[in-house]
Design a protein around this motif. Structure first.
Motif, PDB file in Angstrom:
ATOM      1  N   LEU A  54     -21.536   5.838   2.591  1.00 45.99           N
ATOM      2  CA  LEU A  54     -21.344   5.244   1.266  1.00 45.99           C
ATOM      3  C   LEU A  54     -19.955   4.618   1.170  1.00 45.99           C
ATOM      4  O   LEU A  54     -18.947   5.312   1.170  1.00 45.99           O
ATOM      5  CB  LEU A  54     -21.491   6.319   0.181  1.00 45.99           C
ATOM      6  CG  LEU A  54     -21.222   5.848  -1.249  1.00 45.99           C
ATOM      7  CD1 LEU A  54     -22.277   4.856  -1.694  1.00 45.99           C
ATOM      8  CD2 LEU A  54     -21.160   7.027  -2.202  1.00 45.99           C
ATOM      9  N   VAL A  55     -19.940   3.297   1.098  1.00 42.24           N
ATOM     10  CA  VAL A  55     -18.662   2.588   0.978  1.00 42.24           C
ATOM     11  C   VAL A  55     -18.266   2.506  -0.495  1.00 42.24           C
ATOM     12  O   VAL A  55     -18.961   3.042  -1.366  1.00 42.24           O
ATOM     13  CB  VAL A  55     -18.764   1.175   1.586  1.00 42.24           C
ATOM     14  CG1 VAL A  55     -18.918   1.253   3.094  1.00 42.24           C
ATOM     15  CG2 VAL A  55     -19.925   0.414   0.951  1.00 42.24           C
ATOM     16  N   ARG A  56     -17.165   1.810  -0.776  1.00 42.44           N
ATOM     17  CA  ARG A  56     -16.741   1.649  -2.168  1.00 42.44           C
ATOM     18  C   ARG A  56     -17.012   0.239  -2.679  1.00 42.44           C
ATOM     19  O   ARG A  56     -16.859  -0.055  -3.844  1.00 42.44           O
ATOM     20  CB  ARG A  56     -15.236   1.975  -2.305  1.00 42.44           C
ATOM     21  CG  ARG A  56     -14.890   3.395  -1.869  1.00 42.44           C
ATOM     22  CD  ARG A  56     -15.601   4.453  -2.716  1.00 42.44           C
ATOM     23  NE  ARG A  56     -15.295   5.808  -2.262  1.00 42.44           N
ATOM     24  CZ  ARG A  56     -16.090   6.525  -1.483  1.00 42.44           C
ATOM     25  NH1 ARG A  56     -17.251   6.038  -1.047  1.00 42.44           N
ATOM     26  NH2 ARG A  56     -15.745   7.752  -1.119  1.00 42.44           N
ATOM     27  N   GLU A 464     -11.312   1.232   0.261  1.00 43.25           N
ATOM     28  CA  GLU A 464     -12.020   1.960   1.323  1.00 43.25           C
ATOM     29  C   GLU A 464     -11.229   3.150   1.857  1.00 43.25           C
ATOM     30  O   GLU A 464     -11.753   3.938   2.645  1.00 43.25           O
ATOM     31  CB  GLU A 464     -12.421   1.008   2.441  1.00 43.25           C
ATOM     32  CG  GLU A 464     -13.396  -0.075   1.998  1.00 43.25           C
ATOM     33  CD  GLU A 464     -14.638   0.460   1.279  1.00 43.25           C
ATOM     34  OE1 GLU A 464     -15.161   1.507   1.715  1.00 43.25           O
ATOM     35  OE2 GLU A 464     -15.053  -0.163   0.278  1.00 43.25           O
ATOM     36  N   LEU A 465      -9.971   3.271   1.447  1.00 45.60           N
ATOM     37  CA  LEU A 465      -9.219   4.472   1.809  1.00 45.60           C
ATOM     38  C   LEU A 465      -9.964   5.711   1.312  1.00 45.60           C
ATOM     39  O   LEU A 465      -9.882   6.788   1.894  1.00 45.60           O
ATOM     40  CB  LEU A 465      -7.806   4.423   1.208  1.00 45.60           C
ATOM     41  CG  LEU A 465      -6.831   3.445   1.883  1.00 45.60           C
ATOM     42  CD1 LEU A 465      -5.518   3.395   1.114  1.00 45.60           C
ATOM     43  CD2 LEU A 465      -6.576   3.837   3.333  1.00 45.60           C
ATOM     44  N   SER A 466     -10.693   5.530   0.236  1.00 46.27           N
ATOM     45  CA  SER A 466     -11.486   6.622  -0.324  1.00 46.27           C
ATOM     46  C   SER A 466     -12.658   6.972   0.603  1.00 46.27           C
ATOM     47  O   SER A 466     -12.933   8.142   0.872  1.00 46.27           O
ATOM     48  CB  SER A 466     -11.969   6.182  -1.711  1.00 46.27           C
ATOM     49  OG  SER A 466     -12.901   7.089  -2.224  1.00 46.27           O
ATOM     50  N   THR A 467     -13.340   5.947   1.115  1.00 45.54           N
ATOM     51  CA  THR A 467     -14.436   6.181   2.073  1.00 45.54           C
ATOM     52  C   THR A 467     -13.899   6.906   3.310  1.00 45.54           C
ATOM     53  O   THR A 467     -14.546   7.805   3.849  1.00 45.54           O
ATOM     54  CB  THR A 467     -15.065   4.835   2.482  1.00 45.54           C
ATOM     55  OG1 THR A 467     -15.316   4.064   1.306  1.00 45.54           O
ATOM     56  CG2 THR A 467     -16.353   5.032   3.263  1.00 45.54           C
ATOM     57  N   LEU A 473     -12.247   9.575   8.505  1.00 40.74           N
ATOM     58  CA  LEU A 473     -12.021   8.522   9.494  1.00 40.74           C
ATOM     59  C   LEU A 473     -10.521   8.332   9.741  1.00 40.74           C
ATOM     60  O   LEU A 473      -9.827   7.688   8.955  1.00 40.74           O
ATOM     61  CB  LEU A 473     -12.656   7.208   9.003  1.00 40.74           C
ATOM     62  CG  LEU A 473     -14.158   7.315   8.685  1.00 40.74           C
ATOM     63  CD1 LEU A 473     -14.685   6.024   8.099  1.00 40.74           C
ATOM     64  CD2 LEU A 473     -14.936   7.708   9.932  1.00 40.74           C
ATOM     65  N   GLY A 474     -10.066   8.881  10.842  1.00 42.33           N
ATOM     66  CA  GLY A 474      -8.630   8.883  11.140  1.00 42.33           C
ATOM     67  C   GLY A 474      -8.139   7.605  11.791  1.00 42.33           C
ATOM     68  O   GLY A 474      -7.640   7.616  12.914  1.00 42.33           O
ATOM     69  N   VAL A 475      -8.257   6.509  11.091  1.00 40.69           N
ATOM     70  CA  VAL A 475      -7.756   5.250  11.664  1.00 40.69           C
ATOM     71  C   VAL A 475      -6.247   5.157  11.418  1.00 40.69           C
ATOM     72  O   VAL A 475      -5.704   5.820  10.530  1.00 40.69           O
ATOM     73  CB  VAL A 475      -8.477   4.005  11.092  1.00 40.69           C
ATOM     74  CG1 VAL A 475      -9.979   4.130  11.261  1.00 40.69           C
ATOM     75  CG2 VAL A 475      -8.156   3.793   9.622  1.00 40.69           C
ATOM     76  N   LYS A 476      -5.600   4.362  12.234  1.00 38.79           N
ATOM     77  CA  LYS A 476      -4.157   4.147  12.074  1.00 38.79           C
ATOM     78  C   LYS A 476      -3.942   2.743  11.523  1.00 38.79           C
ATOM     79  O   LYS A 476      -4.328   1.757  12.156  1.00 38.79           O
ATOM     80  CB  LYS A 476      -3.445   4.276  13.430  1.00 38.79           C
ATOM     81  CG  LYS A 476      -3.755   5.602  14.152  1.00 38.79           C
ATOM     82  CD  LYS A 476      -3.185   6.817  13.439  1.00 38.79           C
ATOM     83  CE  LYS A 476      -3.619   8.116  14.101  1.00 38.79           C
ATOM     84  NZ  LYS A 476      -4.787   8.763  13.465  1.00 38.79           N
TER      85      LYS A 476
END
Lengths: 579, 164
Positions: A54-56, A464-467, A473-476
């Protein structure tokens, strides 16, 4: 048909949608629910094979699916509702279309009998998406759903890949109306049979021309990445010892660390790549389409070159630049066939001519060589990318948004593997980077996934920081923050006497606090000496999203840059120097 | 250069829109367009007249081929072919002299008068587009009220075909 006298399973339209995706091997579905797709969401809830993200905002769903496709080669799948759900997906569909990315987008639609009546949340999605899809279809009978989904995947993934939209009116998915379900193993269409192998005669001609070359170059694009032919391309280039340049979409098709690699070509290509192209006598173009950002003025393009062009799409051949030896086919089998012929042939490349050519190229390498002024108190964006490239050893998945940071990433990150560089090359979609990184991280949880962005682009999908928090999701995020829409500003510096019309953003948020507010880690970097420790800290947080807000020199420009209207080798090399 | 492109198209909703959309989207010209189902109801035959240099025509045929619903196509003007267009033209014909003149003209062009009132003639003429242009030119002296043209239909001569 009744279920008593047959073993065929009876499913509702909604259940068929989800089952067909499961049978297609789809693991993740990216989307956002709404009225027209509620039956489908209910069917999704009642099984566990297909997982929903579920995206935002629907745009993010399309970019997630798109990036998964770019990294894996398989179609990404999106589910959105009718009306605004579908129109929010349009930018993402266009992004995938321009870069030939396989994607299946399921859009809800109002009940069939309401279509055309301007019903609530009705939009003619077939009409809207027509110019930006490989194909689109709508469901007119629920029992056709398995066939249409199979057809959508087949079209999206074969030939020159692209997005396919399947519009599903709500009454096609009624939970209590059941129909026999059988997922087709394969699809055959009388009107669509993409070529696979190239014409043997043309391949032979191409090999002969290649061996005669005195100043050859291999120009490889996104077709090599999506055609999974990096291995064949690398083998061919090494066998011949010819220089290789990659397009923006082709980065990683040939390893950047290899001596034969002369860098990216085009508008912000390396000096040596553009010079090598301009002076070449034979160009082997593989899965590249002579885009205007590569050729500059087509009338002045590579005047001495015999052009061999391998492409799956005949319409890409001789569209802007005439190909002398066109080969229509999938790049992988065509390159394999060329390699096989080279093995058999006694003829060798002209080593003497090649030595002279390499000497010339090596001289060109010393002219600009990616130089930038690194000896300053202000942090340079190029230095940030170089540091990220070092710390990840050129192995990370790197997504980007659009602008200066994108070009810096393309120029200074050393991509040694295909499918690792994920950016919106054709459409140039700001807001692509973060959702793209999310799509990759979800599917490759153990890999380092870096989103190179700027303070302009990141705010286009920052929700999308919320998603990211919801799915861990540990993206940099490498936010090259210069306070300006950098590429716009650069053009204004160069062409509008530095009149910065709407390219400065006042009132930026505190990105560190913002990241923290979403439950992530935020780190601010303002001085050169802070960079390395901050990166080390960020990459040490394996499973957490780290938002690095890096303040970089706002005066920096991307060079080289082609001179508008010039040949491929007419370039600005710095603010004061041009070729 | 004028080209007549003949297309076999899946007879699906939206397939015609895709063809027309392609021309609008990529800035190609459509001089005329005619489309109807063939003897096989699942397929339509579309005849499109366009113009452009060789490069543009090559792109048009390639882009048309890319449409999933295009089964086959042929540039009729590349080889021997027959082309016909149908025109219905309504002219004012009140005086006896005027009526005779229009009738004579229609005869010369092998047109048929298919509707007559006290004040008008409606004439049907079939032929190449040039012939229809010439007929309009010939009637310039009379008062033309209304012109309807079907657009060109064409077929290759001899053994050459555009079929499945």
């Amino acid at each position: 048909m009744t279920s008593q006298n047959t073993k065929t399973e009876m499913l509702s339209g909604a259940a068929m949608v989800i089952r067909a995706l499961a049978d297609e091997g789809v693991e993740y579905l990216y989307g956002y629910p709404g009225g027209a797709v509620l039956h489908i969401y209910d069917a999704l809830f009642q099984q566990s094979k297909v997982k929903h993200v579920l995206v935002r905002h629907e745009q993010a769903a399309t970019h997630m699916a798109d990036a998964y496709a770019r990294a894996s080669g398989k179609a990404g799948v999106v589910l959105v509702t009718s009306g605004p759900g579908a129109t929010n997906a349009v930018t993402g569909i266009a992004t995938a279309y321009m870069d030939s990315i396989p994607m299946v987008v399921l859009t809800g639609q109002v009940m069939s009998h309401l279509i055309g009546e301007d019903a609530f949340q009705e939009t003619d999605m077939l009409g809207i998406s027509r110019p930006i899809v490989k194909h689109n279809m709508s469901v007119r009978r629920p029992e056709d759903i398995p066939y249409l989904i199979k057809k959508a995947f087949y079209i999206a993934q074969s030939g020159r890949p692209g997005p396919v939209v399947l519009d599903i009116p709500k009454d096609m998915t009624m939970p209590h109306e059941r129909y026999p379900y059988q997922y087709p193993e394969s699809i055959k269409l009388r009107s669509y049979n993409p070529t696979a192998a190239g014409h043997p005669g043309q391949i032979k001609k191409a090999v002969t021309a290649l061996l005669k070359a005195k100043r050859p170059v291999i120009y490889a694009g996104g077709g090599v990445i999506m055609g999974q032919a990096a291995e064949e391309l690398t083998a061919l280039a090494r066998k011949l010892n010819y220089p290789v340049t990659n397009t923006l979409m082709g980065l990683g098709a040939f390893p950047a660390a290899d001596r034969q690699f002369v860098g990216m070509l085009g508008m912000h290509g390396s000096y040596e790549a553009n010079m090598t192209m301009h002076h070449a006598d034979v160009i082997l173009a593989v899965g590249a389409r002579f885009d205007d950002r590569v050729t500059n003025n087509t009338k002045k393009f590579c005047p001495d070159a015999t052009i061999i062009h391998i492409d799956i799409d005949p319409a890409s051949i001789s569209k802007t630049i005439n190909a002398h030896i066109p080969i229509v086919g999938l790049v992988k089998p065509v390159l394999s066939a060329m390699l096989a012929q080279l093995e058999q042939k006694k003829a060798q490349p002209d080593t003497q001519a090649l030595a002279t050519w390499w000497q010339q190229i090596d001289e060109w390498r010393t002219v600009h060589g990616g130089h930038y002024d690194s000896d300053t108190a202000v942090l340079k964006p190029q230095a940030v990318i170089e540091a990220v490239s070092r710390i990840t050893q050129g192995e990370a998945y790197v997504t980007s948004d659009v602008g200066q940071h994108q070009m810096f990433a393309a120029q200074y990150y050393k991509f040694n593997k295909p499918n690792r560089w994920i950016n919106s090359g054709g459409l140039g979609t700001m807001g692509f980077g973060l959702p793209a990184a999310m799509g990759v991280k979800l599917n490759y949880p153990d890999a380092d996934v870096v989103c190179v962005t700027g303070e302009g682009s990141i705010q286009m999908n920052i929700q999308e920081l919320s998603t990211c928090k919801q799915y861990g999701l540990g993206v940099k995020i490498i936010n090259l923050n210069n306070g300006y829409l950098g590429m716009v500003k650069q053009w204004q510096d160069m062409n509008y006497e530095s009149r910065y019309a709407s390219s400065y953003m006042d009132s930026l948020p505190d990105f560190v606090k913002l990241a923290e507010a979403y439950g992530h880690v935020g780190i601010r970097v303002t001085k050169p000496e802070e960079l390395q420790p901050a990166l080390e800290k960020a990459f040490a947080h394996k499973d957490q999203l780290v938002f690095l807000d890096i303040h970089v020199d706002p005066k920096e420009h991307v060079y080289p840059m082609q001179v508008p209207g010039g040949a491929i080798n007419d370039m600005f090399l710095s603010k004061t120097k041009r070729t | 250069m004028r080209h007549i492109i003949s297309v076999l198209l899946e007879n699906e909703p939206g397939s015609l829109a895709r063809v027309v959309g392609l021309f609008a989207q990529r800035g190609y010209n459509i001089d005329s367009l005619t489309v109807a189902p063939t003897e096989d109801a699942t397929m339509s035959r579309l005849t499109l007249v366009t113009h452009g240099n060789d490069q543009v025509i090559e792109q048009i045929t390639k882009q048309l081929h890319k449409l999933i619903e295009v089964v086959k196509l042929q540039d009729l003007s590349e080889s021997a072919h027959v082309e016909r267009e149908l025109m219905l033209i309504k002219v004012k014909a009140t005086s006896g002299e005027q009526r005779d003149e229009v009738k004579r003209c229609a005869d010369i062009f092998r047109g048929q008068i298919i509707d007559v009132t006290a004040k008008t003639f409606t004439i049907q003429v079939v032929g190449t587009s040039d012939k229809l242009d010439a007929f309009i030119e010939a009637l310039k002296g009379s008062a033309i009220i209304e012109v309807v043209r079907s657009g060109v239909s064409g077929i290759a001569r001899g053994e050459k075909t555009l079929t499945l």
